[in-house]
Design a protein around this motif. Structure first.
Motif, PDB file in Angstrom:
ATOM      1  N   UNK A 120       1.575 -80.070 -14.061  1.00 53.03           N
ATOM      2  CA  UNK A 120       1.563 -79.138 -12.930  1.00 53.03           C
ATOM      3  C   UNK A 120       0.160 -79.094 -12.350  1.00 53.03           C
ATOM      4  N   UNK A 121       0.056 -79.418 -11.077  1.00 56.48           N
ATOM      5  CA  UNK A 121      -1.228 -79.505 -10.384  1.00 56.48           C
ATOM      6  C   UNK A 121      -1.286 -78.379  -9.364  1.00 56.48           C
ATOM      7  N   UNK A 122      -2.317 -77.514  -9.455  1.00 57.73           N
ATOM      8  CA  UNK A 122      -2.437 -76.359  -8.575  1.00 57.73           C
ATOM      9  C   UNK A 122      -3.772 -76.372  -7.833  1.00 57.73           C
ATOM     10  N   UNK A 123      -3.716 -76.091  -6.546  1.00 57.26           N
ATOM     11  CA  UNK A 123      -4.940 -75.932  -5.743  1.00 57.26           C
ATOM     12  C   UNK A 123      -5.419 -74.488  -5.875  1.00 57.26           C
ATOM     13  N   UNK A 124      -6.681 -74.302  -6.271  1.00 57.59           N
ATOM     14  CA  UNK A 124      -7.239 -72.952  -6.418  1.00 57.59           C
ATOM     15  C   UNK A 124      -7.744 -72.388  -5.097  1.00 57.59           C
ATOM     16  N   UNK A 125      -8.192 -73.281  -4.190  1.00 56.32           N
ATOM     17  CA  UNK A 125      -8.776 -72.828  -2.931  1.00 56.32           C
ATOM     18  C   UNK A 125      -8.567 -73.893  -1.869  1.00 56.32           C
ATOM     19  N   UNK A 126      -9.149 -73.688  -0.699  1.00 57.31           N
ATOM     20  CA  UNK A 126      -9.050 -74.651   0.394  1.00 57.31           C
ATOM     21  C   UNK A 126     -10.369 -75.373   0.654  1.00 57.31           C
ATOM     22  N   UNK A 127     -11.424 -75.037  -0.107  1.00 52.42           N
ATOM     23  CA  UNK A 127     -12.722 -75.638   0.147  1.00 52.42           C
ATOM     24  C   UNK A 127     -13.204 -75.324   1.556  1.00 52.42           C
ATOM     25  N   UNK A 128     -14.118 -76.125   2.047  1.00 50.22           N
ATOM     26  CA  UNK A 128     -14.627 -75.894   3.402  1.00 50.22           C
ATOM     27  C   UNK A 128     -13.812 -76.628   4.461  1.00 50.22           C
ATOM     28  N   UNK A 129     -12.960 -77.598   4.020  1.00 48.26           N
ATOM     29  CA  UNK A 129     -12.129 -78.363   4.957  1.00 48.26           C
ATOM     30  C   UNK A 129     -10.696 -78.354   4.434  1.00 48.26           C
ATOM     31  N   UNK A 130      -9.815 -77.463   4.932  1.00 49.49           N
ATOM     32  CA  UNK A 130      -8.430 -77.420   4.468  1.00 49.49           C
ATOM     33  C   UNK A 130      -7.699 -78.706   4.846  1.00 49.49           C
ATOM     34  N   UNK A 131      -6.631 -79.084   4.093  1.00 50.20           N
ATOM     35  CA  UNK A 131      -6.191 -78.447   2.856  1.00 50.20           C
ATOM     36  C   UNK A 131      -7.006 -78.932   1.658  1.00 50.20           C
ATOM     37  N   UNK A 132      -6.636 -78.462   0.460  1.00 47.41           N
ATOM     38  CA  UNK A 132      -7.249 -78.930  -0.769  1.00 47.41           C
ATOM     39  C   UNK A 132      -6.750 -80.360  -1.012  1.00 47.41           C
ATOM     40  N   UNK A 162      -4.762 -77.471 -19.098  1.00 48.88           N
ATOM     41  CA  UNK A 162      -5.715 -78.533 -19.418  1.00 48.88           C
ATOM     42  C   UNK A 162      -7.088 -78.191 -18.864  1.00 48.88           C
ATOM     43  N   UNK A 163      -7.127 -77.772 -17.603  1.00 52.55           N
ATOM     44  CA  UNK A 163      -8.370 -77.329 -16.973  1.00 52.55           C
ATOM     45  C   UNK A 163      -8.050 -76.183 -16.028  1.00 52.55           C
ATOM     46  N   UNK A 164      -9.034 -75.323 -15.804  1.00 54.92           N
ATOM     47  CA  UNK A 164      -8.909 -74.224 -14.844  1.00 54.92           C
ATOM     48  C   UNK A 164     -10.138 -74.208 -13.946  1.00 54.92           C
ATOM     49  N   UNK A 165      -9.909 -74.079 -12.634  1.00 51.18           N
ATOM     50  CA  UNK A 165     -11.013 -73.964 -11.686  1.00 51.18           C
ATOM     51  C   UNK A 165     -11.964 -75.140 -11.717  1.00 51.18           C
ATOM     52  N   UNK A 166     -11.433 -76.346 -11.843  1.00 59.40           N
ATOM     53  CA  UNK A 166     -12.277 -77.540 -11.950  1.00 59.40           C
ATOM     54  C   UNK A 166     -12.732 -78.009 -10.563  1.00 59.40           C
ATOM     55  N   UNK A 167     -14.034 -78.128 -10.295  1.00 60.00           N
ATOM     56  CA  UNK A 167     -14.501 -78.657  -9.001  1.00 60.00           C
ATOM     57  C   UNK A 167     -14.088 -80.121  -8.844  1.00 60.00           C
ATOM     58  N   UNK A 168     -13.630 -80.485  -7.657  1.00 58.04           N
ATOM     59  CA  UNK A 168     -13.225 -81.864  -7.367  1.00 58.04           C
ATOM     60  C   UNK A 168     -14.386 -82.557  -6.660  1.00 58.04           C
ATOM     61  N   UNK A 169     -14.957 -83.553  -7.324  1.00 54.85           N
ATOM     62  CA  UNK A 169     -16.112 -84.277  -6.797  1.00 54.85           C
ATOM     63  C   UNK A 169     -15.725 -85.712  -6.469  1.00 54.85           C
ATOM     64  N   UNK A 199     -16.115 -81.068  -0.697  1.00 59.35           N
ATOM     65  CA  UNK A 199     -16.070 -79.924   0.213  1.00 59.35           C
ATOM     66  C   UNK A 199     -15.735 -78.614  -0.495  1.00 59.35           C
ATOM     67  N   UNK A 200     -15.996 -78.579  -1.822  1.00 58.39           N
ATOM     68  CA  UNK A 200     -15.828 -77.323  -2.556  1.00 58.39           C
ATOM     69  C   UNK A 200     -14.435 -77.073  -3.092  1.00 58.39           C
ATOM     70  N   UNK A 201     -13.537 -78.072  -3.027  1.00 59.63           N
ATOM     71  CA  UNK A 201     -12.191 -77.888  -3.583  1.00 59.63           C
ATOM     72  C   UNK A 201     -12.255 -77.714  -5.102  1.00 59.63           C
ATOM     73  N   UNK A 202     -11.426 -76.794  -5.635  1.00 61.32           N
ATOM     74  CA  UNK A 202     -11.250 -76.666  -7.077  1.00 61.32           C
ATOM     75  C   UNK A 202      -9.767 -76.666  -7.399  1.00 61.32           C
ATOM     76  N   UNK A 203      -9.415 -77.189  -8.588  1.00 64.76           N
ATOM     77  CA  UNK A 203      -8.014 -77.304  -8.980  1.00 64.76           C
ATOM     78  C   UNK A 203      -7.839 -76.883 -10.431  1.00 64.76           C
ATOM     79  N   UNK A 204      -6.590 -76.590 -10.784  1.00 64.79           N
ATOM     80  CA  UNK A 204      -6.218 -76.309 -12.168  1.00 64.79           C
ATOM     81  C   UNK A 204      -5.015 -77.171 -12.519  1.00 64.79           C
ATOM     82  N   UNK A 205      -4.939 -77.617 -13.774  1.00 67.58           N
ATOM     83  CA  UNK A 205      -3.869 -78.531 -14.190  1.00 67.58           C
ATOM     84  C   UNK A 205      -3.281 -78.057 -15.515  1.00 67.58           C
TER      85      UNK A 205
END
Length: 436
Positions: free
Chosen positions: A386-398, A361-368, A348-354
């Motif tokens: 440290x795990x960070x949500x970059x956005x909410x995708x189309x269905x919140x939450x990330x 380790x990664x920035x703005x990685x799409x979650x598939x 649903x378009x979620x991306x994360x950074x770790x």
């Protein structure tokens, strides 16, 4: 001679399958044809149920056909009592043509009840539990004729009485049926969790997560034996001691209704020695599900081989900032670990950074739905993921799953977060002393 031996083996196999089916009233093929009028073609609905695992979990398959529409879905059934089997939330599409049903995860929300008709023949009646499901619509645009067909399918699956007659007692089996009973191999999440290895056979279960005036009811079975039966846990605190048998145990948590505020949001907490975990209908992937099942094994030695030791938090390390949340902690005897990240529910378009120890380790990685693997190197002593949500995708939450792997051991965490929140995982790397 060889031909006679082959025929004998085939005959023996056939009679063995018949004998198995006779001892299990659910396994076999069930069917009905829905024909509300003589103008439009009827809907043929067929349910095939395979041999059970421990007389509790059943791999199953659905055929639906009407006019030009044809579809096949894999699903899982869980036995609630001698008459009733719960239906998995997800139905995995093997075939859908010329269009698909978009909200296939929520059609047939409820259970099948075994009874007999007036002639004494076995029937399966669908017991529907209404939920806040979206309209059942086609995955692609359809013409006016197909639109009528979609509306007919929607009415049948969402509102019509469904009563299936048994047409064969031979259990269903296909090249994919065994995978339904193995979470690591199944094509989607069917409500069956990964096997949990426990340090002791005796444990305690209780409930939480209920809002006032919600009127949720739940049931719990262990190896097919009812522990809690349709209880309203808001009215009374419920707790029970349970004892596992040697080998594999199957515990199943059922939502009996969706209360006043759909859906059911009950949580079953389990504690075996120092091992604590939960089955939670409030989790996104189990929301509006009828059951959550898990296999439990008491094997302390095997548990050490398959799972990381827990890393308890104490002292200054347990002090967190306002935007931080500690998800968990483990100990590792290996310096290099693999992180796997994916979404079990939907792309649903979620991306994360770790980060690890404040290094990206990664920035703005799409979650598939397909896992992404990342190799990390630990420093001796404490480490922080440290795990960070970059956005909410189309269905919140990330939402995503983060799994830590060292080749033999593994530990997974279900992440649900909003932008600005930091989920922390502590990893203590012991470079000299083996974990006990």
């Amino acid at each position: 001679m060889i031909k006679n031996i082959f025929l004998f083996i085939c005959s023996l196999l056939f009679h063995s399958l018949q004998l198995l089916a006779q001892t299990d009233p659910f396994s076999g093929t069930w069917q009905m044809v829905y024909s509300p009028d003589a103008i439009m073609p009827g809907i043929k609905f067929q349910l095939q149920i395979g041999p059970s695992q421990q007389n509790i979990l059943y791999p199953a398959h659905i055929f639906i056909s009407c006019d030009s529409f044809f579809a096949e879905y894999d699903l899982l059934l869980a036995k609630k009592n001698i008459r009733e089997v719960g239906i998995s939330k997800n139905k995995f599409p093997r075939v859908q043509r010329p269009f698909g049903l978009k909200d296939r995860t929520l059609f047939l929300t409820g259970s099948f009840d075994l009874s007999k008709d007036l002639k004494g023949a076995p029937v399966l009646n669908f017991l529907r539990i209404h939920s806040k499901q979206k309209d059942i619509i086609a995955t692609t645009e359809v013409n006016s004729d197909s639109a009528k067909l979609v509306a007919k399918l929607k009415h049948f699956l969402g509102d019509e009485d469904i009563s299936l007659k048994k047409i064969s007692s031979i259990p269903w089996h296909s090249e994919n049926s065994d995978d339904i009973l193995e979470p690591a191999l199944s094509p989607t999440y069917f409500g069956l969790k990964d096997t949990v290895y426990l340090p002791t056979r005796d444990g305690v279960v209780n409930f939480s997560g209920i809002k006032k005036r919600k009127n949720d009811r739940v049931s719990v079975t262990l190896n097919g034996i009812v522990i809690f039966d349709k209880i309203d846990i808001e009215k009374k605190t419920q707790q029970s001691d349970i004892l596992l048998r040697p080998g594999v145990n199957i515990l199943t948590f059922f939502a009996d209704n969706f209360g006043n505020d759909l859906p059911n949001s009950s949580r079953l907490n389990l504690e075996f020695g120092n091992k604590k975990f939960a089955l939670d209908f409030a989790n996104r992937k189990d929301s509006a599900a009828i059951f959550i099942a898990v296999k439990l094994i008491c094997d302390p030695d095997k548990s050490k081989d398959r799972y990381f030791a827990e890393y308890p938090q104490s002292g200054p390390e347990s002090l967190l900032k306002k935007d931080e949340k500690l998800v968990g902690g483990i100990k590792s005897v290996k310096q290099q670990l693999t992180l796997a990240i994916w979404d079990e529910v939907i792309d649903d378009g979620d991306t994360v950074s770790i980060k690890i120890n404040n290094e990206w380790l990664i920035k703005g990685c799409p979650v598939k739905k397909t896992p992404k693997f990342i190799t990390v190197t630990l420093q001796p002593g404490p480490n922080t993921i440290t795990f960070l949500a970059d956005n909410l995708g189309s269905i919140p939450p990330n939402t995503s799953v983060l799994e830590i792997i060292d080749g033999k051991r593994r530990k997974s965490y279900e992440m649900e977060s909003n932008p600005g929140e930091k989920n922390l995982i502590k990893i203590f790397y012991d470079s000299g002393t083996p974990i006990k």
